[in-house]
Each structure stands twice: as structure tokens, then as C-alpha cells.
Design a protein around this motif. Structure first.
Motif, PDB file in Angstrom:
ATOM      1  N   LEU A  35      -3.331  -4.567 -12.950  1.00  0.00           N
ATOM      2  CA  LEU A  35      -3.201  -4.346 -11.510  1.00  0.00           C
ATOM      3  C   LEU A  35      -2.794  -5.621 -10.780  1.00  0.00           C
ATOM      4  O   LEU A  35      -1.859  -5.608  -9.980  1.00  0.00           O
ATOM      5  N   ILE A  36      -3.463  -6.737 -11.064  1.00  0.00           N
ATOM      6  CA  ILE A  36      -3.130  -7.960 -10.325  1.00  0.00           C
ATOM      7  C   ILE A  36      -1.723  -8.442 -10.669  1.00  0.00           C
ATOM      8  O   ILE A  36      -1.013  -8.944  -9.801  1.00  0.00           O
ATOM      9  N   LYS A  37      -1.301  -8.257 -11.921  1.00  0.00           N
ATOM     10  CA  LYS A  37       0.069  -8.623 -12.281  1.00  0.00           C
ATOM     11  C   LYS A  37       1.074  -7.756 -11.522  1.00  0.00           C
ATOM     12  O   LYS A  37       2.070  -8.259 -11.003  1.00  0.00           O
ATOM     13  N   ALA A  38       0.832  -6.469 -11.478  1.00  0.00           N
ATOM     14  CA  ALA A  38       1.745  -5.551 -10.798  1.00  0.00           C
ATOM     15  C   ALA A  38       1.812  -5.841  -9.296  1.00  0.00           C
ATOM     16  O   ALA A  38       2.896  -5.827  -8.702  1.00  0.00           O
ATOM     17  N   VAL A  39       0.658  -6.115  -8.701  1.00  0.00           N
ATOM     18  CA  VAL A  39       0.622  -6.389  -7.264  1.00  0.00           C
ATOM     19  C   VAL A  39       1.464  -7.613  -6.918  1.00  0.00           C
ATOM     20  O   VAL A  39       2.239  -7.614  -5.973  1.00  0.00           O
ATOM     21  N   VAL A  40       1.325  -8.667  -7.712  1.00  0.00           N
ATOM     22  CA  VAL A  40       2.064  -9.900  -7.434  1.00  0.00           C
ATOM     23  C   VAL A  40       3.518  -9.774  -7.852  1.00  0.00           C
ATOM     24  O   VAL A  40       4.425 -10.137  -7.117  1.00  0.00           O
ATOM     25  N   ARG A  41       3.750  -9.244  -9.052  1.00  0.00           N
ATOM     26  CA  ARG A  41       5.113  -9.129  -9.568  1.00  0.00           C
ATOM     27  C   ARG A  41       5.980  -8.247  -8.677  1.00  0.00           C
ATOM     28  O   ARG A  41       7.124  -8.571  -8.380  1.00  0.00           O
ATOM     29  N   ASP A  42       5.429  -7.125  -8.226  1.00  0.00           N
ATOM     30  CA  ASP A  42       6.197  -6.168  -7.440  1.00  0.00           C
ATOM     31  C   ASP A  42       6.014  -6.355  -5.934  1.00  0.00           C
ATOM     32  O   ASP A  42       6.519  -5.546  -5.153  1.00  0.00           O
ATOM     33  N   SER A  43       5.275  -7.392  -5.543  1.00  0.00           N
ATOM     34  CA  SER A  43       5.015  -7.686  -4.122  1.00  0.00           C
ATOM     35  C   SER A  43       4.535  -6.446  -3.368  1.00  0.00           C
ATOM     36  O   SER A  43       5.066  -6.076  -2.323  1.00  0.00           O
ATOM     37  N   LEU A  44       3.524  -5.812  -3.914  1.00  0.00           N
ATOM     38  CA  LEU A  44       3.001  -4.596  -3.296  1.00  0.00           C
ATOM     39  C   LEU A  44       2.259  -4.924  -2.009  1.00  0.00           C
ATOM     40  O   LEU A  44       1.528  -5.905  -1.936  1.00  0.00           O
ATOM     41  N   ASN A  45       2.457  -4.077  -0.993  1.00  0.00           N
ATOM     42  CA  ASN A  45       1.728  -4.258   0.257  1.00  0.00           C
ATOM     43  C   ASN A  45       0.426  -3.451   0.213  1.00  0.00           C
ATOM     44  O   ASN A  45       0.141  -2.757  -0.767  1.00  0.00           O
ATOM     45  N   LYS A  46      -0.331  -3.536   1.274  1.00  0.00           N
ATOM     46  CA  LYS A  46      -1.656  -2.913   1.312  1.00  0.00           C
ATOM     47  C   LYS A  46      -1.577  -1.400   1.080  1.00  0.00           C
ATOM     48  O   LYS A  46      -2.371  -0.847   0.312  1.00  0.00           O
ATOM     49  N   ASP A  47      -0.630  -0.743   1.701  1.00  0.00           N
ATOM     50  CA  ASP A  47      -0.511   0.709   1.546  1.00  0.00           C
ATOM     51  C   ASP A  47      -0.167   1.101   0.112  1.00  0.00           C
ATOM     52  O   ASP A  47      -0.684   2.090  -0.412  1.00  0.00           O
ATOM     53  N   GLN A  48       0.710   0.333  -0.513  1.00  0.00           N
ATOM     54  CA  GLN A  48       1.085   0.621  -1.893  1.00  0.00           C
ATOM     55  C   GLN A  48      -0.097   0.406  -2.838  1.00  0.00           C
ATOM     56  O   GLN A  48      -0.288   1.169  -3.789  1.00  0.00           O
ATOM     57  N   ILE A  49      -0.887  -0.619  -2.556  1.00  0.00           N
ATOM     58  CA  ILE A  49      -2.078  -0.865  -3.388  1.00  0.00           C
ATOM     59  C   ILE A  49      -3.086   0.258  -3.185  1.00  0.00           C
ATOM     60  O   ILE A  49      -3.653   0.778  -4.162  1.00  0.00           O
ATOM     61  N   LEU A  50      -3.308   0.635  -1.942  1.00  0.00           N
ATOM     62  CA  LEU A  50      -4.255   1.719  -1.659  1.00  0.00           C
ATOM     63  C   LEU A  50      -3.827   3.016  -2.340  1.00  0.00           C
ATOM     64  O   LEU A  50      -4.673   3.789  -2.799  1.00  0.00           O
ATOM     65  N   GLN A  51      -2.540   3.267  -2.383  1.00  0.00           N
ATOM     66  CA  GLN A  51      -2.031   4.463  -3.049  1.00  0.00           C
ATOM     67  C   GLN A  51      -2.381   4.437  -4.546  1.00  0.00           C
ATOM     68  O   GLN A  51      -2.732   5.454  -5.122  1.00  0.00           O
ATOM     69  N   ARG A  52      -2.315   3.254  -5.148  1.00  0.00           N
ATOM     70  CA  ARG A  52      -2.666   3.126  -6.570  1.00  0.00           C
ATOM     71  C   ARG A  52      -4.165   3.290  -6.801  1.00  0.00           C
ATOM     72  O   ARG A  52      -4.585   3.600  -7.910  1.00  0.00           O
ATOM     73  N   LEU A  53      -4.954   3.046  -5.756  1.00  0.00           N
ATOM     74  CA  LEU A  53      -6.419   3.089  -5.891  1.00  0.00           C
ATOM     75  C   LEU A  53      -7.028   4.302  -5.192  1.00  0.00           C
ATOM     76  O   LEU A  53      -8.221   4.300  -4.881  1.00  0.00           O
ATOM     77  N   GLU A  54      -6.259   5.331  -4.966  1.00  0.00           N
ATOM     78  CA  GLU A  54      -6.701   6.439  -4.117  1.00  0.00           C
ATOM     79  C   GLU A  54      -7.958   7.149  -4.607  1.00  0.00           C
ATOM     80  O   GLU A  54      -8.691   7.727  -3.803  1.00  0.00           O
TER      81      GLU A  54
END
Length: 184
Positions: A61-80
Motif C-alpha cells: 500500500l505505501i509503495k503504491a500510494v507514493v509510486r502512483d501519487s495517490l490522493n486522499k480520495d483514491q486511498i480511501l477508495q482502496r480502504l473502503e
């Protein structure tokens, strides 16, 4: 996020949110090679397989968040499927440690090669004569390269004539052009 990663992050619900904060920051420290969070501290909460699954899914998760520059909404979608308090905790940890993870990813990428250039130093000298010629008057470049290998830093010294220097610069420019083409 893959379904199994989502299920593995569900394992966080086995501890309180306050403890999860310390755990997630500790896992980021582990990823950044700054600390050592041990399973033995959590063996009463998770089995070894659950611990491995949780740490692997957090790292992904932390690699994907940084690598893909995910914003808060995109992260929340992954953690729904996680409870709100854990989702906000994860967002807070990710935002606080994003630069640390980014720096570690860069370090890992840069260290793919066994040797990396750490520093260089150069100086120009004028060769006045040699044992074969009484008058040369040729400029020479002394180039010292500090190369970091797995175990130590080695210094490689080169003495280049003007022609050698032009060839080196031409080769480096060619390599740079190839790198620029790969980036596009």
C-alpha cells in the motif's frame, strides 16, 4: 487494491487505533530501514502468517500510494472496507511519512547497481615534459571518482588528455540521450 491485500489490512482491526498508530509508523520505519519492529511484540495479537500478510500488504500500500501519487480520495477508495477510524489513521500516517517512503524508494532504485558514484573531484595540470620529450605543454585532467560499492568506497583516479576528455564527454552525452529516450 487486490482483494487479499484488503483482507490482510482488515487484520488491523485486531488492535486498538492508538496501538495501530505506533504499529503503522513502526512498519514505515522498517520499510525505510530506520528501525526494527519485531513480531515478538505482536505475537499475542497475530499469528506469524497473519503478521507477514499484514506487513506485506502495508508495504504494498505505501509503495503504491507514493509510486502512483495517490490522493486522499483514491486511498480511501482502496480502504473502503476498513472502519472509518482506521481509514483516517492510515491517511494520517501516509501523509506524514510520504516523503520518507519516497526517499527510500529512490534509495532502493539507486542502489540496484552494486556500485554507485558518490562524488568526484577534478583538477587540470599542464605537463611540461616527459622522459621521452623535453617539451610537451599538454593539459591533463586528473579525475578522481568516489565509487560506493557494497562494502566500501573506492577512489578511481583517471588521467585524461584533451582527446580522452572529449571522448568521455561524448560517451556520457550519448548515455544521457539514451536515458532521456527511455523516460519518454
Amino acid at each position: 487494491m487486490a482483494d487479499n491485500e484488503e483482507v490482510e489490512l482488515q487484520l488491523l482491526k485486531k488492535i486498538e487505533v492508538k496501538s495501530a498508530t505506533k504499529l503503522l509508523h513502526g512498519l514505515v520505519d522498517n520499510f525505510c530501514k530506520r528501525g526494527h519492529l519485531h513480531y515478538s511484540n505482536y505475537d499475542q495479537v497475530w499469528t506469524l502468517q497473519e503478521w507477514w500478510a499484514l506487513t506485506a500488504s502495508w508495504e504494498n500500500l505505501i509503495k503504491a500510494v507514493v509510486r502512483d501519487s495517490l490522493n486522499k480520495d483514491q486511498i480511501l477508495q482502496r480502504l473502503e472496507n476498513l472502519p472509518e477510524d482506521f481509514r483516517s489513521l492510515i491517511i494520517d500516517v501516509l501523509n506524514a511519512r510520504r516523503s520518507d517512503v519516497h526517499q527510500q524508494l529512490l534509495t532502493d532504485t539507486n542502489s540496484i547497481s552494486k556500485s554507485t558514484l558518490r562524488d568526484f573531484d577534478w583538477q587540470v595540470k599542464l605537463a611540461m615534459s616527459s622522459d621521452k620529450l623535453s617539451s610537451i605543454h599538454e593539459p591533463l585532467l586528473n579525475l578522481d571518482l568516489d565509487v560506493q560499492s557494497e562494502a566500501a568506497t573506492e577512489i578511481h583516479s583517471l588521467e585524461l588528455t584533451g582527446e580522452d576528455l572529449r571522448n568521455l564527454i561524448s560517451s556520457l552525452e550519448g548515455a544521457n540521450r539514451v536515458l532521456q529516450q527511455w523516460k519518454t
